[in-house]
Motif scaffolding. Structure first.
Motif, short mmCIF file in Angstrom:
data_model
loop_
_atom_site.label_atom_id
_atom_site.label_comp_id
_atom_site.label_asym_id
_atom_site.label_seq_id
_atom_site.Cartn_x
_atom_site.Cartn_y
_atom_site.Cartn_z
N LEU A 169 0.84 -1.21 0.00
CA LEU A 169 0.00 0.00 0.00
C LEU A 169 0.87 1.25 0.00
O LEU A 169 2.02 1.23 0.42
N SER A 170 0.28 2.35 -0.49
CA SER A 170 0.92 3.66 -0.37
C SER A 170 0.31 4.37 0.83
O SER A 170 -0.92 4.38 1.00
N PHE A 171 1.17 4.94 1.68
CA PHE A 171 0.69 5.55 2.91
C PHE A 171 0.65 7.07 2.79
O PHE A 171 1.50 7.67 2.14
N CYS A 172 -0.34 7.68 3.43
CA CYS A 172 -0.48 9.14 3.41
C CYS A 172 0.55 9.78 4.33
O CYS A 172 1.37 9.10 4.95
N ALA A 173 0.48 11.10 4.44
CA ALA A 173 1.47 11.83 5.23
C ALA A 173 1.44 11.43 6.70
O ALA A 173 2.46 11.41 7.37
N SER A 174 0.25 11.08 7.22
CA SER A 174 0.14 10.69 8.62
C SER A 174 0.84 9.35 8.86
O SER A 174 0.69 8.41 8.09
N ARG A 175 1.60 9.30 9.96
CA ARG A 175 2.28 8.06 10.33
C ARG A 175 1.71 7.48 11.61
O ARG A 175 2.26 6.53 12.16
N ALA A 176 0.61 8.06 12.12
CA ALA A 176 0.06 7.67 13.41
C ALA A 176 -0.81 6.42 13.28
O ALA A 176 -1.90 6.46 12.68
#
Length: 321
Positions: A169-176
């Motif tokens: 998957l590609s992850f958004c800016a949030s890492r939480a």
């Protein structure tokens, strides 16, 4: 999609484990609670393995499976608890990308292996009670070893598929990550990719694992109950039910928590965390207690082991007062 809006998983260096949404004043309490539970897991499961390995009377298929169950419980709780305690104790709640991959892979491997192993244990009880004359044939050392190896192999295949799917998957800016450990569902919520196919595959994979194991357990116990009810001896019925009650208790706790987690909607992440807490830490803590309290052979072996230690201590003190 623009570079400012999304970042691919290869550019992510770490994640933040949010944990439980409680005030800072409760973090020490949670740390001590996790420390207590994890200490009981270590003591109970290492103790169970030590008893099984040192007592020749427990050199049977049933205890061979039980020793592997303790091994699995010990390791998959160790994948979760130390990092969770570290996050409660320190302000930094980050976990590296590699650490997150390792957590998902190892936890999935051991939890799936446990499901298969519980099915093998149900089959073992079925053969012991329903076909006692053929028990040594059907549950030979080779058969038991293959059943355990098959459990680990099934866990490995499932874990490899689940982990590879998650990290494509590609992850958004949030890492939480809204959990106290890296798990597929909260990571999917961080993704900018279309996760519909991933969710379908994950759900299907869970069904492929859970349904066959549940069917084996249910069918085994249907035959067991039918056979036990036909026994004329009340003592025989009591002994048969006693050997099965511990296994049923373990199965109920594990599968109850897993089913509850999968039925909990994504909009209630705190409930999912509680369910995850049950099968990741509470179940490994309870399993040795359930088997030791309900099993006469284990209690006798434990008493024998403690007596040996007491004798050795007295001998040591007599030489070194």
């Amino acid at each position: 999609m623009g570079d400012g809006e999304t970042s691919n998983h290869s550019e992510v260096t770490d994640f933040i484990l949010v944990g439980f949404r409680v005030g800072p004043e409760l973090h020490i309490f949670l740390f001590l609670l996790f420390l207590l539970v994890y200490s009981m897991i270590l003591l109970g499961n290492i103790g169970m393995m030590a008893i099984i390995m040192t007592d020749p009377r427990l050199n049977t298929p049933m205890y061979f499976f039980l020793g592997n169950l303790s091994f699995i419980d010990l390791f998959y709780s160790s994948v979760i608890a130390p990092k969770a305690m570290s996050n409660f104790w320190t302000e930094s709640k980050s976990i590296s990308f590699a650490g997150c991959v390792a957590q998902i892979f190892l936890f999935a491997l051991f939890i799936v292996a446990e499901g298969f192993l519980l099915a093998a244990m149900a089959y073992d009880r079925f053969v012991a009670i329903c076909n006692p004359l053929l028990y040594s044939v059907h549950m030979s050392t080779r058969v038991c070893t293959r059943l355990v190896a098959g459990s680990y192999f099934g866990g490995f295949i499932s874990s490899a598929l689940q982990t590879s799917m998650t990290f494509t998957l590609s992850f958004c800016a949030s890492r939480a990550v809204d959990h106290f450990y890296c798990d597929t569902r909260p990571l999917q919520r961080l993704s900018c990719s279309d996760t519909f196919i991933h969710k379908i595959v994950s759900f299907s994979l869970a069904g492929i694992i859970i349904l066959p194991t549940v069917i084996v357990i249910v069918v085994s116990y249907m035959y067991i109950v039918s056979t036990v009810l036909k026994m004329r001896s009340a003592e025989g019925r009591k002994k048969a039910f006693s050997t099965c009650s511990s296994h049923l208790g373990v199965v109920s706790v594990l599968y109850g928590a897993v089913v509850f987690m999968y039925l909990t909607p994504d909009r209630f992440p705190e409930l999912s965390k509680l369910a995850s807490l049950c099968y990741s830490l509470v179940t490994p803590m309870l399993n040795p207690l359930i088997y030791s309290l309900r099993n006469k052979d284990v209690k006798d072996a434990l008493g024998k082991l403690l007596d040996k230690k007491k004798i050795h201590s007295l001998i040591f003190l007599s030489f070194y007062p």
